[in-house]
Structure formats: C-alpha cells, structure tokens
Design a protein around this motif. Structure first.
Motif, PDB file in Angstrom:
ATOM      1  N   ASN A 111      -4.225   0.419   4.043  1.00  0.00           N
ATOM      2  CA  ASN A 111      -3.418   0.533   2.829  1.00  0.00           C
ATOM      3  C   ASN A 111      -2.097   1.210   3.186  1.00  0.00           C
ATOM      4  N   GLY A 166       0.419   1.486   1.227  1.00  0.00           N
ATOM      5  CA  GLY A 166       1.063   2.050   0.044  1.00  0.00           C
ATOM      6  C   GLY A 166       1.679   1.022  -0.868  1.00  0.00           C
ATOM      7  N   LEU A 193       4.061  -0.575  -6.093  1.00  0.00           N
ATOM      8  CA  LEU A 193       4.238   0.805  -5.655  1.00  0.00           C
ATOM      9  C   LEU A 193       3.711   1.745  -6.732  1.00  0.00           C
ATOM     10  N   GLU A 194       3.344   2.954  -6.327  1.00  0.00           N
ATOM     11  CA  GLU A 194       2.793   3.927  -7.271  1.00  0.00           C
ATOM     12  C   GLU A 194       3.828   5.009  -7.561  1.00  0.00           C
ATOM     13  N   LYS A 209       4.518   8.624  -8.756  1.00  0.00           N
ATOM     14  CA  LYS A 209       3.786   9.894  -8.882  1.00  0.00           C
ATOM     15  C   LYS A 209       4.317  10.728 -10.044  1.00  0.00           C
ATOM     16  N   ASN A 231      10.949   8.834  -2.458  1.00  0.00           N
ATOM     17  CA  ASN A 231       9.536   9.006  -2.102  1.00  0.00           C
ATOM     18  C   ASN A 231       9.209  10.483  -1.941  1.00  0.00           C
ATOM     19  N   LYS A 254       4.999   7.496  -4.670  1.00  0.00           N
ATOM     20  CA  LYS A 254       4.034   7.901  -3.655  1.00  0.00           C
ATOM     21  C   LYS A 254       4.465   7.308  -2.323  1.00  0.00           C
ATOM     22  N   ASP A 255       4.346   8.094  -1.270  1.00  0.00           N
ATOM     23  CA  ASP A 255       4.777   7.627   0.059  1.00  0.00           C
ATOM     24  C   ASP A 255       4.113   6.310   0.411  1.00  0.00           C
ATOM     25  N   PHE A 256       4.910   5.365   0.894  1.00  0.00           N
ATOM     26  CA  PHE A 256       4.363   4.103   1.406  1.00  0.00           C
ATOM     27  C   PHE A 256       5.024   3.812   2.744  1.00  0.00           C
ATOM     28  N   ASN A 257       4.298   3.132   3.611  1.00  0.00           N
ATOM     29  CA  ASN A 257       4.767   2.903   4.973  1.00  0.00           C
ATOM     30  C   ASN A 257       5.654   1.663   5.002  1.00  0.00           C
ATOM     31  N   ILE A 290       5.760   8.257   7.965  1.00  0.00           N
ATOM     32  CA  ILE A 290       6.582   7.832   6.836  1.00  0.00           C
ATOM     33  C   ILE A 290       7.836   8.704   6.759  1.00  0.00           C
TER      34      ILE A 290
END
Length: 806
Positions: free
Chosen positions: A464, A466, A545-546, A548, A567, A604-607, A615
């Motif tokens: 996952n 992100g 994407l989430e 936060k 992020n 939220k952090d995503f790669n 990240i």
C-alpha cells in the motif's frame, strides 16, 4: 600417444555411460549458465562505450549536499557560459527533454498519418562534437539553422517508408498540433544502440526554446543534461575550476540555512552512468553495479558446482579403475602418462559439454532475453571475443574438474591394488563429503536469496503506497486539452459507465516527475526545498488519497487559488504539526514567482517515488492557470478497459482531432521503476534452478555409486532380517548429515547477503522464519527423493541374487 589417450577416453566414456551422461549434463548446464551470465555482464559493462572518445566524455551533475534527494543528473542553464571559460573543456553540449511532439510527414506514403513522438530532445548544434553517433546521411551541423531536425533510421522508415536514407534528407516534417511549424530533416543517424544511457528518435534545435531555457540566467534550476569532452588527465583541473564557478555563482545566491549546504558540480564518466548513477532526472532507469557483481559471483559458482560434480563422481568410481591403474604401472606407465590420460578424459568431456552449451545457449536466446529484459543476440559466429573465451574456458574447466581426480587416480600403489587391498583413503572420502556440503550450501543460499528477492518484489508490487494505482489510466496531455477546456472535457464523462473520475495535474506519482520549490513560514528566513506540483479538485478522489486534516480543494473554479495541500512529512519539516490548517506559507521567497499560500488540508503520507526512498515532503497547489505539460488521471471502473479507452479517444478527438492520445497505466509505469529488480529476480530464479539441478545430478550419481558399492552389505543385512526402511535409513543417513551441515552454513550466510541487498530499500519485508524453513525442508525432501530413487531397486532386490556368487 595423444591419439591413444583419446581412444581410451572414448572407450571409458562409452563404457560408463551413466556417469558420462551425469557429468556431461552437469557441465553443460554449468557452462550454459556461465555463458549466459557472461553475455549479460558484457552487455551491462558495454554501456556508452561505442563512442570513439568515450573515455573523455563526462556528464556534469549537481549535488546539494550528500542527501540523495537533492542530487541531480542535470545542471543549471548558465553553466554553459562558464564552461566556455574552462580551457580543459574541449567541447560541451546540452539536452532538454521537455514534452511530446506531434509530427506529420509533409509528403510520402504516410503523409496522412499523425505521429506522437515521446523520445525527442531539444539539442544544441554542437551535439555531434561530443557524441559521434553514426551518420547515415545528411549534415548534422544543419541544426544551427533552428528549422531542421535529425532523426534515427527507424524513425525515417516510420515517416517515409522503405526509401534510401539519403532521399529522406531534405524532406519536411510538420511539427505541432497546428502543423504550422515546418522543419526539414537535415540528417539521418543509425538507431541508438541499446547499450546507451539515453535514447531518442529525434533531435530538435528550437531558437525560441534555446533563448528561453538554454540561455536562462537561473543558477538554482538544474534542468539541462550537460555533457563535456575532457581529457582524462585534465579532469582534476577542470573540477577545480568548477569549484570556483560554485564559489563565484552559486554561493552568493544561497541564503539562510542554505548557505551551509555543500553544493558542488560533479564530473561523472559517461561509461559509469548505467551501473553507478541513480540521481534525480536521469534519462532512463539505470541498473546497479552490485547486481553485476552478484551475477558474476553466481555464474562462477554455477561453473564451480559443475566442476565439483565431475570431481566427486570421478573420485567416487576411482576404485573401479584402481586395477587398471595398477596394471598400467606394472607395465611401465609413468605417473605423468596416467595424469595425461585422465586429464584427456576430462578434456574430452569438457569439449563435448562446451559444444552442447553453445548450442543450448543459442536455442535459449529468446527465453534468456525475456528473463533478462535484454536484446542480446547469441550468434557465436559473429562474436569474435567468444572464440577467445571458449578455449580458455575449456582449459580452465579441464584443470578445475580433472586435475585432482587425475592425480588421485594415478596415485594408486600397484602392489596393493593387485593384492586387492587398495581402498579409498579417508582424505578422499572427507574431501568428497566437503564438496557435497559446499554444493548444497551454495544451492541453499541461492534458494533462500531467491525466495527473499521474490518476497521483496511481491511486497513492492502489492504494498500500500498510500494511493490506489490500479485501474488508473494516465493521459499525457501536452496542451491539447487547454486550461479553458478542462472542465468541459471532464463533463463529457459525467454519465459514463466506464469512467469514475478525471483529474488534471502537473505531475503524477512517479520518480523524476516533480518540480522543486522553496517553502517556509513567513517568519522564518531560511527555506525548505520541497517537491511541488499543481492539481485540480478531483486529484485527491481520483488517486484515492487520504486527507488527515482539513479539506480538499473545492470544485468552484478559481475559489482555491493560492491554496495548498501538504503531506504529513511537509507539515513536520515546516514545523506546523497540530496548527496547519489556515497556516500561511511563502513559496520561492525573493523570486519572480514568490507567492503566499494557505494550507487547507494535510494529506496522509503516500509514496510518490520509489520504495527505495523514504517519503519526502510534498506540496500540492491548486491548479489555476498552468500552461505547460500536464497529465490527466482517469479512474476506470472495473470491467471492459478497452471500451473505456475507446470512449476517451472519441472525446479526445473532438477536442484535438490532429493529435493521437498518448496514455499509459500507472501501475505498469510504477512497476517499471523496479525493472532492474525484476530482472534480477528472474535471473536469480534461473540460476538457482540450475544450481539445484547440478547439485542433485551429483547426488544422484554419488548415491548410485554408494548403492553399487554396498550391494553385498545390503544383501547380508537383508538375510539377517533388516527391513527396507532400515536399509534406506542406512543409505541416506550420511547424506542427511551432510545436508544438515549445509543448512547450518547456508542460513546465516544467506541472511547476511540478503540483508545487504534489502538495506537499499527504505521500505522492505521483515525476515520470516518460514522462508528459511521452506528452503531447508525443500532441499531435504529433494535429497531424500533422489536417494530413494537410486536405492529402491537395490533395496527391493532378492538378496540371494546379490550373494549367490559369494
């Protein structure tokens, strides 16, 4: 004498057919594996060596300290002017990959076709002063006019069909979606070899682009791939002058915390780029020197395993030939003559195996290319170097495989042999056991390493990151869908059953796609360089994407101008965790595009790069009036992708009928980042299978010999009531001990090796005991099955038949 040696060698091989087949099979597999990896290594090491002056070509790189996230394969535009003042620089040229090109031939059989070219470079007229690609026709200096292009041979055929290359020169191409820019083909060059760190189909020199980018006075934007030609002995002097350029031009422009950054320009040999360079803005994904080292070692090991098989089988059946040696010695044969005889037999086997290997390698050419991702042609009659390698390989293998057995067999004492008291020495049995342990240790290490590599690759493909990269189609939009048309384009799919949503953005989650901007709080003087791009209000939902904290961009046009999403990592580095929403951020303080932005949400952090890197901080600004190249991310519904693509293409043609829609799937693009790892995994699997096959061929032969030697013992034990299971345990117990020792050696060794490889990844699997357990259990099962296959016939034989001659 030599002729006699060969006659005897043929008779021995023909008489002991099973051992001959086992030896030839093992050697053939070992030599084939070695040759295939040798071809792979030669190909990897030959990158960018086809230039006549490759020793003197260097690429200038830009380094903002030692942080991998700030090291670029490019250099700033003003450096070009400074290079003119460095006398050691014999020539320099620069390249720019900016966007895709729409091309239509003015005449010819394909004049009605429109081509979308992605491999196009803006180049300077002095390109061929540094890179001497083979020119098939035309004048490369014609780029100086700014209205001409240079194309490759394949591109010429694509545009104008099968006509002579000299007839292509002078023909015109219509460049751009409006077909208003007419350019003439000034030269045709041979296709770029696959062993190049960059490839192109077309070179263009555009005066406006040259003035806008190449002559830009911006020392802080590393955007141009800059190459220089310098004599090797002049490199230290040139590096010193480049340091002075940094002192004079870069240092005065650094402010605040940046002033402490160790900025420098590097001179990177072009021959080292493919295996040793993994900087930002590389032309293409490069490979790794460590992989070449690994495969080099494994190739030698596979060859060594095959040699060990020969040694083990030769010494194991030595007792059968002890009488022959004794009689020969009584008849006057000298030791050197016997050594020569046994080496001749080894040579004979090696020559046969090598010939079969060359045939096998040729037959497996296509399969190997599929596994390795290469385009290697195993035409042994066109590769002069292979005919230098093969004789050396034959002699080396003859000595490796045959030297010890030859001296061992020739050392039998004739008197003891004739009296029937010659037995195999403990040293020989011990050596043979040690070699078996070595074989199985290596095989187990390779099995464990292959399993771990496959686990990490599975983790990369299925982790996952992100965001949801599945069912996400990316359209590469080069201004075909304009600012004012974006919302209208998206509305066309509002009722589509195939398409969930669409989003415009200036980048997508892939390495090298992001621009850098400086950001910080208004009250903080120093700046933080962060990844930045622009996106519309549907980007978050399309990529899933989430958020936060805070909110997404609104769908009201222009309402969120100068608003940003950041992020978690960016919030942390800016020092605004817990109070981010509504916070003002300054972008590019002191520059022409300085702006005050407001944080409306934290993602939220995503790669968005490779799992090799941690990240990084990211800022997404609301997309308001962006006019350069961008991307359209399209979330497809599960089902008929072909129907969805057809629907997209139909609508695309309504907006831009002259330009083909260029698209890709993000999951495939993301997977391509790990091409080197995928190739390594496939090659590791193939080599592991080879090593296992060789090891068990040897075990099969040794078991056959052991059963044959102990036939009478087995008969006696059965007469005295021993059961079949008891006899099987007796025959297999020694091999079980040897494999147990192999496990004890292999597990820590494999752990050490794969730990080093996994350290290259910021995100990786943890070590799982079941991987080691499966490898060991599998090896045990295969060994037991191999011993059982050879033992079954002897165990089931009536003891009377075995003992009747006693």
């Amino acid at each position: 004498m030599i002729r006699n040696h060969f006659k005897i060698a043929w008779r021995v091989l023909n008489k002991n057919r099973m051992y001959s087949i086992l030896n030839i099979s093992g050697l053939t597999i070992g030599i084939s594996g070695f040759l295939m990896i040798l071809f792979y290594i030669v190909d990897e090491k030959s990158y960018d060596r086809f230039y006549s002056n490759s020793e003197n070509i260097y690429r200038i790189t830009s380094h903002w300290g030692t942080n991998e996230g700030s090291q670029y394969a490019t250099a700033p535009p003003p450096l070009g002017q400074s290079l003119k003042d460095i006398s050691e620089v014999e020539a320099f040229t620069r390249l720019l990959k900016w966007n895709d090109f729409t091309v239509q031939p003015e005449t010819g059989p394909n004049a009605d076709q429109i081509f979308r070219e992605a491999s196009v470079f803006y180049a300077e007229p002095n390109f061929f002063e540094v890179f001497d690609f083979e020119i098939l026709a035309g004048n490369p200096n014609a780029l100086e006019g700014g209205k001409s292009v240079i194309i490759t041979e394949t591109t010429a055929k694509r545009y104008f069909g099968e006509i002579p290359t000299d007839e292509v020169v002078g023909k015109n191409l219509l460049i751009g979606s409006g077909s208003t820019d007419l350019m003439m083909v000034s030269a045709v060059i041979k296709d770029i070899p696959s062993q190049s760190h960059f490839h192109f189909d077309m070179l263009v020199h555009n005066i406006d682009m040259h003035r806008e980018i190449f002559l830009m006075d911006n020392w802080m934007w590393s955007i141009l791939h800059t190459y220089v030609k310098i004599k090797k002995e002049d490199v230290p002097t040139a590096e010193g002058k480049l340091k002075q350029v940094v002192t004079d031009q870069i240092v005065p422009r650094l402010s605040g915390e940046q002033s402490s950054i160790d900025f420098f320009f590097g001179l990177q040999p072009v021959k080292d780029i493919h295996l040793n360079s993994h900087l930002l803005r590389e032309h293409e994904a490069n490979s790794y020197q460590s992989y070449v080292n690994i495969f080099s070692a494994v190739a030698v090991i596979v060859l060594l395993l095959a040699s060990i098989n020969f040694m083990n089988l030769s010494t194991a059946k030595g007792a059968k030939r002890s009488m022959e040696v004794g009689v020969r010695k009584v008849m006057g044969s000298k030791k050197y003559q016997l050594v020569g005889q046994f080496l001749t037999e080894a040579f004979f086997l090696v020559v046969i195996s090598t010939a079969l290997s060359l045939i096998l390698v040729e037959l497996l050419n296509g399969t190997f290319n599929q596994i390795s991702g290469k385009q290697i042609q195993f035409n042994i009659f066109q590769l002069s170097w292979i005919w230098a390698v093969v004789p050396i390989l034959i002699l080396l293998l003859t000595m490796m495989a045959g030297f010890y057995p030859a001296f061992y067999l020739s050392s039998f004492k004739p008197l003891k042999v004739i009296k029937g008291v010659q037995t195999q020495g403990k040293n020989t049995v011990g050596l043979r056991s040690g070699l078996v342990v070595f074989q199985f240790s290596i095989s187990l290490i390779l099995i464990i390493c292959a399993l771990v590599v496959q686990r990490q690759l599975h983790f990369i493909q299925n982790s996952n990151v992100g965001f949801d990269k599945e069912q996400l189609l990316i359209i590469h939009n080069d201004g075909e869908i304009k600012n004012e048309e974006r919302e209208d384009f998206k509305r066309r799919f509002a009722s589509s059953s195939s398409i969930q949503s669409l989003s415009f953005s200036t980048s997508i989650p892939l390495p090298g796609n992001f621009q850098m901007r400086n950001f910080n709080l208004p009250e903080v003087i120093s700046d933080n360089g962060m990844n930045w791009y622009e996106a519309d209000h549907e980007f978050v939902s399309t990529l899933k994407l989430e958020i936060k904290e805070g909110r997404n961009f609104t769908d009201i046009s222009g309402a969120d101008k100068h608003k940003i999403l950041i992020n978690e990592r960016a919030a942390k580095e800016l020092g605004i965790s817990g109070k981010a929403i509504g916070q003002k951020i300054i972008k590019n303080r002191g520059d022409e595009d300085e702006a005050e932005l407001e944080v409306v949400g934290i993602l939220k952090d995503f790669n968005f790069e490779s799992l090799r890197q941690e990240i990084k901080p990211l800022v997404i600004e609301y997309m308001d009036d962006y006019f350069l190249r961008d991307f359209i991310s399209v979330r497809l519904n599960p089902g008929d992708f072909e129907a969805a693509i057809a629907e997209l293409q139909t609508t695309w043609k309504q907006f831009e009928p002259r330009v083909p829609m260029n698209y890709s799937f993000l999951d495939a693009d993301f997977q391509a980042i790990y091409q080197s790892e995928m190739q390594m995994g496939k090659l590791m699997n193939a080599l592991t299978i080879m090593s296992i096959f060789i090891a068990f061929l040897g075990l099969f032969g040794l078991t056959a010999y052991s059963v044959q030697q102990r036939a009478k013992e087995i008969g006696i034990r059965k007469v005295f009531g021993a059961g079949e299971s008891e006899i099987f345990l007796l025959l297999s117990s020694n091999y079980v001990k040897l494999i147990s020792i192999s496990c004890l050696i292999a597990v820590p060794s494999a752990y050490f090796l794969v730990s080093g490889w996994l350290d290259d990844f910021a995100y990786k699997i943890s070590f799982e005991l079941w991987v080691f357990a499966i490898a060991n259990l599998g090896c045990f099962v295969l060994a037991i099955v191999t011993v059982a296959l050879q033992s079954y016939k002897s165990i089931g034989t009536n003891p009377i038949r075995i003992l009747k001659s006693e």
